[in-house]
Design an enzyme around this catalytic site. Sequence first.
Site, PDB file in Angstrom:
ATOM      1  N   HIS A 167      -5.380 -18.294  -8.685  1.00 29.50           N
ATOM      2  CA  HIS A 167      -5.720 -17.840  -7.338  1.00 29.50           C
ATOM      3  C   HIS A 167      -7.017 -18.561  -7.014  1.00 29.50           C
ATOM      4  O   HIS A 167      -7.989 -18.449  -7.767  1.00 29.50           O
ATOM      5  CB  HIS A 167      -5.954 -16.325  -7.310  1.00 29.50           C
ATOM      6  CG  HIS A 167      -4.691 -15.542  -7.282  1.00 29.50           C
ATOM      7  ND1 HIS A 167      -4.647 -14.190  -7.527  1.00 29.50           N
ATOM      8  CD2 HIS A 167      -3.408 -15.920  -7.014  1.00 29.50           C
ATOM      9  CE1 HIS A 167      -3.395 -13.773  -7.419  1.00 29.50           C
ATOM     10  NE2 HIS A 167      -2.628 -14.804  -7.113  1.00 29.50           N
ATOM     11  N   TYR A 226      -0.827  -2.693  -4.818  1.00 23.97           N
ATOM     12  CA  TYR A 226      -2.180  -2.321  -5.230  1.00 23.97           C
ATOM     13  C   TYR A 226      -2.244  -0.936  -5.863  1.00 23.97           C
ATOM     14  O   TYR A 226      -3.215  -0.589  -6.517  1.00 23.97           O
ATOM     15  CB  TYR A 226      -3.130  -2.358  -4.023  1.00 23.97           C
ATOM     16  CG  TYR A 226      -3.382  -3.749  -3.503  1.00 23.97           C
ATOM     17  CD1 TYR A 226      -3.605  -4.795  -4.397  1.00 23.97           C
ATOM     18  CD2 TYR A 226      -3.406  -4.024  -2.148  1.00 23.97           C
ATOM     19  CE1 TYR A 226      -3.849  -6.077  -3.943  1.00 23.97           C
ATOM     20  CE2 TYR A 226      -3.648  -5.304  -1.678  1.00 23.97           C
ATOM     21  CZ  TYR A 226      -3.870  -6.326  -2.583  1.00 23.97           C
ATOM     22  OH  TYR A 226      -4.115  -7.589  -2.128  1.00 23.97           O
ATOM     23  N   HIS A 274      -2.506  -6.920 -11.488  1.00 20.57           N
ATOM     24  CA  HIS A 274      -3.788  -6.552 -12.081  1.00 20.57           C
ATOM     25  C   HIS A 274      -3.453  -5.654 -13.266  1.00 20.57           C
ATOM     26  O   HIS A 274      -2.697  -4.696 -13.104  1.00 20.57           O
ATOM     27  CB  HIS A 274      -4.650  -5.812 -11.069  1.00 20.57           C
ATOM     28  CG  HIS A 274      -4.990  -6.665  -9.872  1.00 20.57           C
ATOM     29  ND1 HIS A 274      -5.868  -6.280  -8.909  1.00 20.57           N
ATOM     30  CD2 HIS A 274      -4.570  -7.909  -9.509  1.00 20.57           C
ATOM     31  CE1 HIS A 274      -5.979  -7.240  -8.003  1.00 20.57           C
ATOM     32  NE2 HIS A 274      -5.191  -8.236  -8.338  1.00 20.57           N
ATOM     33  N   HIS A 277     -12.552 -13.878  -9.231  1.00 21.28           N
ATOM     34  CA  HIS A 277     -12.661 -12.782 -10.196  1.00 21.28           C
ATOM     35  C   HIS A 277     -13.379 -13.203 -11.482  1.00 21.28           C
ATOM     36  O   HIS A 277     -14.250 -12.477 -11.960  1.00 21.28           O
ATOM     37  CB  HIS A 277     -11.273 -12.235 -10.560  1.00 21.28           C
ATOM     38  CG  HIS A 277     -10.539 -11.650  -9.392  1.00 21.28           C
ATOM     39  ND1 HIS A 277      -9.251 -11.202  -9.470  1.00 21.28           N
ATOM     40  CD2 HIS A 277     -10.918 -11.435  -8.106  1.00 21.28           C
ATOM     41  CE1 HIS A 277      -8.857 -10.750  -8.284  1.00 21.28           C
ATOM     42  NE2 HIS A 277      -9.853 -10.893  -7.443  1.00 21.28           N
ATOM     43  N   HIS A 299     -13.514 -12.016  -1.856  1.00 20.38           N
ATOM     44  CA  HIS A 299     -13.189 -13.438  -1.730  1.00 20.38           C
ATOM     45  C   HIS A 299     -13.911 -14.077  -0.544  1.00 20.38           C
ATOM     46  O   HIS A 299     -14.099 -13.439   0.480  1.00 20.38           O
ATOM     47  CB  HIS A 299     -11.686 -13.621  -1.511  1.00 20.38           C
ATOM     48  CG  HIS A 299     -10.844 -13.012  -2.583  1.00 20.38           C
ATOM     49  ND1 HIS A 299      -9.481 -13.049  -2.576  1.00 20.38           N
ATOM     50  CD2 HIS A 299     -11.183 -12.342  -3.729  1.00 20.38           C
ATOM     51  CE1 HIS A 299      -9.007 -12.440  -3.644  1.00 20.38           C
ATOM     52  NE2 HIS A 299     -10.015 -11.990  -4.356  1.00 20.38           N
ATOM     53  N   ASP A 350      -7.915 -15.945 -11.406  1.00 24.12           N
ATOM     54  CA  ASP A 350      -8.470 -15.891 -10.052  1.00 24.12           C
ATOM     55  C   ASP A 350      -9.910 -16.394 -10.159  1.00 24.12           C
ATOM     56  O   ASP A 350     -10.723 -15.796 -10.866  1.00 24.12           O
ATOM     57  CB  ASP A 350      -8.408 -14.454  -9.528  1.00 24.12           C
ATOM     58  CG  ASP A 350      -8.838 -14.352  -8.079  1.00 24.12           C
ATOM     59  OD1 ASP A 350      -9.928 -14.858  -7.750  1.00 24.12           O
ATOM     60  OD2 ASP A 350      -8.098 -13.758  -7.275  1.00 24.12           O
ATOM     61  N   GLU A 364      -6.211 -17.091  -1.578  1.00 23.54           N
ATOM     62  CA  GLU A 364      -6.233 -15.712  -1.048  1.00 23.54           C
ATOM     63  C   GLU A 364      -7.542 -15.548  -0.277  1.00 23.54           C
ATOM     64  O   GLU A 364      -8.210 -14.539  -0.381  1.00 23.54           O
ATOM     65  CB  GLU A 364      -6.208 -14.684  -2.178  1.00 23.54           C
ATOM     66  CG  GLU A 364      -4.967 -14.702  -3.031  1.00 23.54           C
ATOM     67  CD  GLU A 364      -5.061 -13.741  -4.201  1.00 23.54           C
ATOM     68  OE1 GLU A 364      -4.051 -13.119  -4.538  1.00 23.54           O
ATOM     69  OE2 GLU A 364      -6.165 -13.608  -4.789  1.00 23.54           O
ATOM     70  N   GLU A 385      -3.357 -10.881 -14.152  1.00 24.85           N
ATOM     71  CA  GLU A 385      -4.407 -11.530 -13.372  1.00 24.85           C
ATOM     72  C   GLU A 385      -5.775 -11.180 -13.952  1.00 24.85           C
ATOM     73  O   GLU A 385      -6.028 -10.026 -14.284  1.00 24.85           O
ATOM     74  CB  GLU A 385      -4.319 -11.089 -11.899  1.00 24.85           C
ATOM     75  CG  GLU A 385      -5.379 -11.781 -11.059  1.00 24.85           C
ATOM     76  CD  GLU A 385      -5.180 -11.612  -9.557  1.00 24.85           C
ATOM     77  OE1 GLU A 385      -4.104 -11.152  -9.133  1.00 24.85           O
ATOM     78  OE2 GLU A 385      -6.111 -11.958  -8.820  1.00 24.85           O
ATOM     79  N   ARG A 418       0.807  -1.220   0.000  1.00 22.46           N
ATOM     80  CA  ARG A 418       0.000   0.000   0.000  1.00 22.46           C
ATOM     81  C   ARG A 418       0.841   1.273   0.000  1.00 22.46           C
ATOM     82  O   ARG A 418       0.372   2.352   0.278  1.00 22.46           O
ATOM     83  CB  ARG A 418      -0.962  -0.003   1.200  1.00 22.46           C
ATOM     84  CG  ARG A 418      -1.909  -1.179   1.126  1.00 22.46           C
ATOM     85  CD  ARG A 418      -2.947  -1.168   2.227  1.00 22.46           C
ATOM     86  NE  ARG A 418      -3.589  -2.474   2.332  1.00 22.46           N
ATOM     87  CZ  ARG A 418      -4.534  -2.911   1.520  1.00 22.46           C
ATOM     88  NH1 ARG A 418      -4.992  -2.145   0.567  1.00 22.46           N
ATOM     89  NH2 ARG A 418      -5.046  -4.117   1.667  1.00 22.46           N
ATOM     90  N   ASP A 440     -15.556  -7.763  -6.405  1.00 26.05           N
ATOM     91  CA  ASP A 440     -14.439  -8.601  -6.000  1.00 26.05           C
ATOM     92  C   ASP A 440     -14.404  -8.748  -4.487  1.00 26.05           C
ATOM     93  O   ASP A 440     -13.895  -7.890  -3.790  1.00 26.05           O
ATOM     94  CB  ASP A 440     -13.148  -7.946  -6.519  1.00 26.05           C
ATOM     95  CG  ASP A 440     -11.893  -8.659  -6.044  1.00 26.05           C
ATOM     96  OD1 ASP A 440     -11.998  -9.768  -5.500  1.00 26.05           O
ATOM     97  OD2 ASP A 440     -10.801  -8.082  -6.230  1.00 26.05           O
ATOM     98  N   HIS A 481       3.050 -10.737  -5.729  1.00 25.41           N
ATOM     99  CA  HIS A 481       1.908  -9.938  -6.201  1.00 25.41           C
ATOM    100  C   HIS A 481       2.334  -8.476  -6.114  1.00 25.41           C
ATOM    101  O   HIS A 481       2.860  -8.050  -5.096  1.00 25.41           O
ATOM    102  CB  HIS A 481       0.689 -10.205  -5.318  1.00 25.41           C
ATOM    103  CG  HIS A 481      -0.585  -9.685  -5.902  1.00 25.41           C
ATOM    104  ND1 HIS A 481      -0.794  -8.360  -6.157  1.00 25.41           N
ATOM    105  CD2 HIS A 481      -1.699 -10.329  -6.298  1.00 25.41           C
ATOM    106  CE1 HIS A 481      -1.995  -8.212  -6.684  1.00 25.41           C
ATOM    107  NE2 HIS A 481      -2.570  -9.380  -6.786  1.00 25.41           N
TER     108      HIS A 481
HETATM  109 ZN   LIG Z   1      -9.674 -10.283  -5.562  1.00 21.59          ZN
HETATM  110 ZN   LIG Z   2      -6.184 -12.839  -6.896  1.00 19.85          ZN
END
Ligand SMILES: [Zn+2]
Ligand SMILES: [Zn+2]
Length: 284
Positions: A217, A73, A110, A183, A232, A180, A262, A146, A40, A230, A70
Amino acid sequence: MKKPLLVGAHMSATGGVHNALYTGQFFKATVIQLFTTNQRRWAGNKITKEEIALWEKAKKETKITHIMSHDSYLINLGSPKKMVLKKSIKAFSEELIRCQLLQIDYLTFHPGSALNSTEKECLDTICKSLLSLKPLIKKKPILLLETTAGQGSNVGYKFEHLAYIIKKVKKNIPIGVCIDTCHIFAAGYDIRTKKEFKNTLKEFDEIIGLNYLYAFHVNDSVFELGSRRDRHASLGMGKIGLECFKFLMTNPKTKYIPKYLETPLGDKYWKDEIKLLKHFGGEK
Ligand SMILES: [Zn+2]
Ligand SMILES: [Zn+2]
């Protein structure tokens, strides 16, 4: 020798990247995903020689393979905003270098968000950003696009988006896809039953090519098919259900592809979820 099942989860790297490997071992993971820096923040971690040594030692001790990073973000390689794009490419290059220092196999990201631009413009910007990395590229890591849920203005919720990027960069950049499950389901691809998942894989093969599929994922979804949201859920506790994950672990086309959980309950359930996936795959 029996082929090992490649199942793990996103592990915390608090206190040093090597800790993600030991935590993975604790959960009986055979693969892991991690953040090599605070996901972040724009300012990235520098990997020291000491950390590399600890990392190498942990890799040997835990025997964990197919390690995936990964990206942060904040990174948007398709941003229409010049400043954000510049910062994104810089942060992504730094991430790429950290992955090389640690000899990480895959860097998943992403693809990007269009914001006030069109999807086509965003996809073209992503291709340009990726191609600008060419001088830094080595054999590893392989960059994995992804699949996204299509939340907000995110691109990557259609297989066509990913195929478009791959076609433009594949000659210069080692590129692939990480599906994913949460997703794609939220994006409208049904995977709840064996039959539906088979159809989705067939579509993936026709549009992108299964040879570009490097990882999964593995997440259930809080929201419905096509919700474009999105969130999970733990395996079997969402709208996808367990048949999908059983199929993933038994279908010869997906069985040995590395899989990373995840799921939100984390520590409490990962041991059980990893065990469950291995059990589906026929391992005790
Ligand atoms: Zn996600
Ligand atoms: Zn993912």
